[in-house]
Design a protein around this motif. Sequence first.
Motif, PDB file in Angstrom:
ATOM      1  N   UNK A   1       1.019  -0.954  -0.329  1.00 34.15           N
ATOM      2  CA  UNK A   1       0.253  -0.095  -0.086  1.00 34.15           C
ATOM      3  C   UNK A   1       1.140   1.560   0.102  1.00 34.15           C
ATOM      4  N   UNK A   2       2.136   1.680   0.697  1.00 38.89           N
ATOM      5  CA  UNK A   2       2.807   2.664   0.795  1.00 38.89           C
ATOM      6  C   UNK A   2       3.423   2.744  -0.597  1.00 38.89           C
ATOM      7  N   UNK A   3       2.982   1.872  -1.890  1.00 37.96           N
ATOM      8  CA  UNK A   3       3.366   2.167  -3.192  1.00 37.96           C
ATOM      9  C   UNK A   3       2.645   2.596  -4.207  1.00 37.96           C
ATOM     10  N   UNK A   4       1.228   2.814  -3.423  1.00 39.61           N
ATOM     11  CA  UNK A   4       0.415   2.482  -4.807  1.00 39.61           C
ATOM     12  C   UNK A   4       0.713   4.885  -4.963  1.00 39.61           C
ATOM     13  N   UNK A   5      -0.068   5.282  -5.789  1.00 37.49           N
ATOM     14  CA  UNK A   5       0.282   6.237  -6.624  1.00 37.49           C
ATOM     15  C   UNK A   5      -1.075   7.037  -6.419  1.00 37.49           C
ATOM     16  N   UNK A   6      -2.064   5.757  -7.325  1.00 36.57           N
ATOM     17  CA  UNK A   6      -2.593   6.645  -7.581  1.00 36.57           C
ATOM     18  C   UNK A   6      -3.890   5.111  -6.818  1.00 36.57           C
ATOM     19  N   UNK A   7      -5.223   5.450  -6.990  1.00 39.21           N
ATOM     20  CA  UNK A   7      -6.749   4.817  -7.171  1.00 39.21           C
ATOM     21  C   UNK A   7      -7.607   5.383  -7.024  1.00 39.21           C
ATOM     22  N   UNK A   8      -9.007   4.870  -7.773  1.00 40.20           N
ATOM     23  CA  UNK A   8      -9.766   5.405  -7.664  1.00 40.20           C
ATOM     24  C   UNK A   8     -10.683   4.330  -8.097  1.00 40.20           C
ATOM     25  N   UNK A   9     -12.434   4.284  -8.037  1.00 40.46           N
ATOM     26  CA  UNK A   9     -13.035   3.469  -7.962  1.00 40.46           C
ATOM     27  C   UNK A   9     -14.334   4.121  -8.923  1.00 40.46           C
ATOM     28  N   UNK A  10     -14.353   2.654  -9.949  1.00 38.76           N
ATOM     29  CA  UNK A  10     -15.511   2.717 -10.829  1.00 38.76           C
ATOM     30  C   UNK A  10     -16.752   3.054 -10.338  1.00 38.76           C
ATOM     31  N   UNK A  11     -17.458   4.379 -11.468  1.00 40.40           N
ATOM     32  CA  UNK A  11     -18.183   5.347 -10.589  1.00 40.40           C
ATOM     33  C   UNK A  11     -19.512   4.017 -10.332  1.00 40.40           C
TER      34      UNK A  11
ATOM     35  N   UNK B   1     -24.180 -12.248 -11.666  1.00 39.62           N
ATOM     36  CA  UNK B   1     -25.492 -12.687 -11.029  1.00 39.62           C
ATOM     37  C   UNK B   1     -25.908 -11.809 -10.636  1.00 39.62           C
ATOM     38  N   UNK B   2     -26.416 -12.745  -9.040  1.00 35.83           N
ATOM     39  CA  UNK B   2     -26.906 -11.783  -8.312  1.00 35.83           C
ATOM     40  C   UNK B   2     -25.888 -10.448  -7.739  1.00 35.83           C
ATOM     41  N   UNK B   3     -24.551 -11.033  -7.793  1.00 34.81           N
ATOM     42  CA  UNK B   3     -23.619  -9.968  -6.899  1.00 34.81           C
ATOM     43  C   UNK B   3     -23.623  -8.368  -7.520  1.00 34.81           C
ATOM     44  N   UNK B   4     -23.759  -6.919  -6.887  1.00 36.99           N
ATOM     45  CA  UNK B   4     -22.923  -5.719  -7.605  1.00 36.99           C
ATOM     46  C   UNK B   4     -21.838  -5.951  -6.613  1.00 36.99           C
ATOM     47  N   UNK B   5     -20.727  -5.442  -8.459  1.00 38.84           N
ATOM     48  CA  UNK B   5     -19.548  -6.226  -8.302  1.00 38.84           C
ATOM     49  C   UNK B   5     -18.621  -4.809  -8.130  1.00 38.84           C
ATOM     50  N   UNK B   6     -17.982  -4.095  -7.080  1.00 40.45           N
ATOM     51  CA  UNK B   6     -17.329  -2.473  -7.781  1.00 40.45           C
ATOM     52  C   UNK B   6     -16.390  -2.557  -7.584  1.00 40.45           C
TER      53      UNK B   6
ATOM     54  N   UNK C   1      -6.307  -3.954 -10.168  1.00 41.42           N
ATOM     55  CA  UNK C   1      -7.871  -4.216  -9.546  1.00 41.42           C
ATOM     56  C   UNK C   1      -8.070  -4.207  -8.204  1.00 41.42           C
ATOM     57  N   UNK C   2      -9.325  -4.506  -7.284  1.00 47.03           N
ATOM     58  CA  UNK C   2      -9.750  -4.622  -6.342  1.00 47.03           C
ATOM     59  C   UNK C   2     -11.219  -5.008  -6.463  1.00 47.03           C
ATOM     60  N   UNK C   3     -11.450  -6.220  -6.068  1.00 47.87           N
ATOM     61  CA  UNK C   3     -12.978  -5.995  -6.628  1.00 47.87           C
ATOM     62  C   UNK C   3     -13.538  -6.199  -5.753  1.00 47.87           C
ATOM     63  N   UNK C   4     -14.869  -5.626  -4.825  1.00 44.79           N
ATOM     64  CA  UNK C   4     -16.222  -6.100  -4.420  1.00 44.79           C
ATOM     65  C   UNK C   4     -17.653  -6.487  -4.543  1.00 44.79           C
ATOM     66  N   UNK C   5     -17.441  -7.498  -4.181  1.00 40.97           N
ATOM     67  CA  UNK C   5     -19.062  -8.029  -4.273  1.00 40.97           C
ATOM     68  C   UNK C   5     -20.019  -8.414  -3.209  1.00 40.97           C
ATOM     69  N   UNK C   6     -20.998  -7.684  -4.121  1.00 42.12           N
ATOM     70  CA  UNK C   6     -21.909  -7.301  -2.565  1.00 42.12           C
ATOM     71  C   UNK C   6     -23.296  -8.295  -2.961  1.00 42.12           C
ATOM     72  N   UNK C   7     -23.892  -8.616  -2.140  1.00 42.80           N
ATOM     73  CA  UNK C   7     -24.629  -9.428  -1.968  1.00 42.80           C
ATOM     74  C   UNK C   7     -25.863  -9.918  -1.202  1.00 42.80           C
TER      75      UNK C   7
END
Length: 194
Positions: free
Chosen positions: A107-117, A123-128, A146-152
């Motif tokens: 994490x200390x080497x991350x230059x930029x991060x942004x979430x897709x809007x 399927x039944x998952x909402x994926x960020x 990329x980092x994905x977070x899926x929610x159901x």
Amino acid sequence: MRNRQQSVFSTLLALSIALWPAKSWSDVAPFSLDKLSMTHCATEAGVLVLNYKDVETGSPYATDFDKREVSVAISNSRALILKKIGAEVTKRGISLHKTLLVSPPAPAQIKDRHMSPNPARSGNWKVFIEDIQYAAQGSAPGFPIKCGTALQFNDFGDSAVAVSECFTYENKHRFLSTLTRVDLEALRCQEVRR
């Protein structure tokens, strides 16, 4: 001679299975997610959090970028799940600003991060999906992941489940495929073997 040895082995295996108490199988073969081993399992502020990792990478030169880590969160409260993953409910729906359930490597080497809007559906998952860009020498853009977070949500109650993983671009399909194998009945805290 070989056929006789195989026959004796098969008979012994069948006897051992028949004599083994059924409830002991969970002690012998704990549930794994996508061939990953459970490394952490605890209830944190009303949310059951289970972490799964590659225990063996097969290479002595493997880095954190080569190892899979998947985190699963389960709760009987949608509000607690949303808080755990860092999401909020807005007029436009659920919004996630940053991946919190799993930590990106280095994490200390991350230059930029942004979430897709807008979250995607699988399927039944909402994926960020969050795009993460690491810095190279001289602050030039480096390695992207990329980092994905899926929610159901449960349609018949207040319970919810979230799954997170950070991955290289070409492994997004693997993350989405993992979502189809999340078995809520099998996700239980078991003895974590180190």
